[in-house]
Enzyme design. Structure first.
Site, PDB file in Angstrom:
ATOM      1  N   ALA A 131       0.843  -1.251  -0.413  1.00  0.00           N
ATOM      2  CA  ALA A 131       0.038   0.001   0.373  1.00  0.00           C
ATOM      3  C   ALA A 131       0.908   1.558  -0.155  1.00  0.00           C
ATOM      4  O   ALA A 131       0.705   2.194  -0.470  1.00  0.00           O
ATOM      5  CB  ALA A 131      -1.057  -0.503   0.991  1.00  0.00           C
ATOM      6  N   THR A 168       9.153  -7.314 -13.216  1.00  0.00           N
ATOM      7  CA  THR A 168       8.351  -8.496 -13.564  1.00  0.00           C
ATOM      8  C   THR A 168       7.540  -8.668 -12.286  1.00  0.00           C
ATOM      9  O   THR A 168       7.939  -8.539 -11.389  1.00  0.00           O
ATOM     10  CB  THR A 168       9.362  -9.743 -12.512  1.00  0.00           C
ATOM     11  N   ALA A 191      -1.682  -7.154   0.864  1.00  0.00           N
ATOM     12  CA  ALA A 191      -2.021  -8.119   1.245  1.00  0.00           C
ATOM     13  C   ALA A 191      -1.473  -8.775   2.540  1.00  0.00           C
ATOM     14  O   ALA A 191      -2.615  -9.681   3.533  1.00  0.00           O
ATOM     15  CB  ALA A 191      -1.384  -9.404   0.309  1.00  0.00           C
ATOM     16  N   HIS A 192      -0.453  -8.435   3.210  1.00  0.00           N
ATOM     17  CA  HIS A 192      -0.029  -8.549   4.104  1.00  0.00           C
ATOM     18  C   HIS A 192      -1.237  -8.254   5.618  1.00  0.00           C
ATOM     19  O   HIS A 192      -0.780  -8.548   6.871  1.00  0.00           O
ATOM     20  CB  HIS A 192       1.466  -8.346   4.831  1.00  0.00           C
ATOM     21  N   CYS A 245       8.353   6.745  17.810  1.00  0.00           N
ATOM     22  CA  CYS A 245       9.888   6.440  18.318  1.00  0.00           C
ATOM     23  C   CYS A 245      10.234   8.254  17.036  1.00  0.00           C
ATOM     24  O   CYS A 245      10.154   7.516  16.374  1.00  0.00           O
ATOM     25  CB  CYS A 245      10.815   5.621  18.229  1.00  0.00           C
TER      26      CYS A 245
HETATM   27  C1  LIG Z   1      -3.579   3.025   6.567  1.00  0.00           C
HETATM   28  C2  LIG Z   1      -2.282   2.805   5.796  1.00  0.00           C
HETATM   29  N1  LIG Z   1      -2.236   2.842   5.160  1.00  0.00           N
HETATM   30  C3  LIG Z   1      -0.611   2.444   4.193  1.00  0.00           C
HETATM   31  C4  LIG Z   1      -0.322   1.296   4.849  1.00  0.00           C
HETATM   32  C5  LIG Z   1       1.418   0.539   4.041  1.00  0.00           C
HETATM   33  O1  LIG Z   1       1.092  -0.351   3.486  1.00  0.00           O
HETATM   34  P1  LIG Z   1       2.179  -1.522   3.509  1.00  0.00           P
HETATM   35  O2  LIG Z   1       2.751  -1.789   4.119  1.00  0.00           O
HETATM   36  O3  LIG Z   1       1.885  -2.229   2.593  1.00  0.00           O
HETATM   37  O4  LIG Z   1       3.315  -0.185   2.749  1.00  0.00           O
HETATM   38  C6  LIG Z   1      -0.613   1.093   6.208  1.00  0.00           C
HETATM   39  C7  LIG Z   1       0.147   0.296   7.062  1.00  0.00           C
HETATM   40  O5  LIG Z   1       0.821   0.227   8.212  1.00  0.00           O
HETATM   41  C8  LIG Z   1      -2.204   1.771   6.894  1.00  0.00           C
HETATM   42  O6  LIG Z   1      -2.357   0.913   7.947  1.00  0.00           O
END
Ligand SMILES: Cc1ncc(COP(=O)(O)O)c(C=O)c1O
Length: 398
Positions: A76, A245, A205-206, A332
């Site tokens: 994301a 890729t 995905a995670h 932090c």
């Molecule tokens: C609201 C939001 N946007 C974006 C991200 C970033 O996602 P990624 O870990 O897949 O880069 C996160 C991850 O903590 C999130 O909670």
């Protein structure tokens, strides 16, 4: 009660374990089915292409979109960067104004800040005490040169859901591209890009029981056709928007994670929500001065963010590390612990800023685990309050 296996994982906003069903479909992609999805001249490549195509279908169905509207990315953070920079570069001739809000994830805020250094104008809207942005504020921020509205679906700290449908409608009425960071909402509620009026949608995905390092960006292909400048140039993969890729095992994993979520979501959401409510009630009935951060009802079902008055969140976390994985809302920084910008934005009382804990429940949590967590948190909070100079004497023995 002690038969639960510790530490209990309750930090599902940070990441989720990969569902064994997802692992199972990914494994062959590392060995027998290892082809490059762009190698059209042999069976290995064609099989990989077939796997990617199937996964693209699962992902598209999950978000209520068409296959050709899904662009695979590394997650994301990349999707947010691609959406915001891509729109800004493509629509620059129309104008360079972007509207977003102060409680976005850093992947949106820092991208906007970078664009400001490149000449963009960005409006960072405030939120109310529940963490919700006001539609009227968005309306008043609109300018003739506004090219993008970027508002997240659900906040990663306090779980507040934004009025996405109304925002989508507003953006459409004004012909402005609407981007939504959907990371924390995927798997929590049914999605349909047309119904919500979303033009660009980032997810990962995670955060939904898939692997790390793979995500997607939904890009609307009609009414309107959203133009995006690529950030990765090269072999022209993903319709030229994201060269490189393809991560076939990751894509297959994301596809499976989406199809599992599609079929199990409604049952899972009500189960997780009742566990979350049990946790909230348990903590509140065992302790005084526990304050909910975020919206009381318009929040994702797995989020509980609460402040324990008089208790330093970092000390509470240290007292709980053997028992559970949860998170504090402080970040932090070189100068020490900064209070969360999200909690500040919702006007949290200064004395409660360093006392917030985020519980993120998930697919594999059980009622026994929740009861164990309630018990342990109550016990450590009581101990810390008993010696806290910030907690009133009269309340100490409760
Ligand atoms: C609201 C939001 N946007 C974006 C991200 C970033 O996602 P990624 O870990 O897949 O880069 C996160 C991850 O903590 C999130 O909670």
């Amino acid at each position: 009660m002690s038969h639960v296996k510790t530490p209990i994982y309750m930090d599902h906003h940070a990441t989720t374990p990969v569902d064994p069903r997802v692992v199972a479909v990914m494994l062959p992609c590392f060995s027998e089915e290892f082809g490059n999805a762009s190698s059209r001249s042999h069976a290995f490549g064609l099989r990989a292409e077939e796997l990617v195509d199937e996964a693209r279908g699962q992902v598209a169905e999950f978000v209520g979109a068409r296959k050709q509207e899904i662009i695979f990315t590394s997650g994301a953070t990349e999707s947010n960067n691609l959406a915001i920079k891509g729109v800004w570069e493509s629509y620059r001739s129309k104008g360079g104004h972007i509207i977003t809000q102060v409680t976005e994830h850093k992947a949106v805020l820092d991208t906007c800040k970078y664009l400001e250094s490149q000449g963009a104008q960005v409006t960072y809207l405030p939120v109310d005490k529940t963490g919700t942005v006001s539609i009227d504020d968005v309306k008043s921020a609109l300018r003739p040169e506004t090219v993008l509205i970027s508002i997240m679906f659900a906040n990663n700290e306090i779980g507040t859901l934004q009025p996405i449908r109304e925002l989508g409608k507003l953006a459409k009425e004004h012909g402005i591209v609407f981007h939504v960071d959907g990371v924390q909402a995927t798997g929590k509620l049914p999605l349909n890009m047309n119904e919500y009026g979303i033009d660009l949608f980032s997810f990962s995905a995670h955060k939904m029981y898939g692997p790390k390092g793979i995500g997607a960006l939904y890009v609307r292909r009609n009414d309107p056709y959203v133009r995006l400048s690529p950030m990765m140039r090269g072999g022209g993969h993903e319709r030229g928007i994201r060269s490189g890729t393809l991560n076939v095992p990751g894509i297959v994993g994301l596809g499976k994670a989406c199809s599992v979520a599609s079929t199990e979501m409604s049952e899972e959401v009500s189960r997780v929500k009742s566990l979350r409510d049990r946790l909230e009630q348990g903590l509140k009935s065992g302790l005084e001065d526990v304050f909910l951060n975020g919206h009381p009802t318009e929040r994702i079902p797995n989020n509980l963010n609460v402040s324990f008055a008089g208790v330093d969140a970092e000390s509470l976390l240290s007292g709980l590390t053997d028992d559970m994985a949860v998170s504090s809302s402080s970040a932090c920084s070189s100068g020490g612990l900064e209070p969360s910008y999200v909690l500040k934005a919702v006007g949290t009382r200064p004395d409660l800023l360093h006392t917030a804990i985020r519980f993120g429940l998930g697919r594999f949590n059980t009622a026994e685990e929740v009861d164990y967590v309630i018990d342990r948190v109550i016990s450590v909070v009581r101990k810390l309050r008993a010696v806290s100079p910030f907690y009133g004497d009269s309340a100490k023995n409760k």
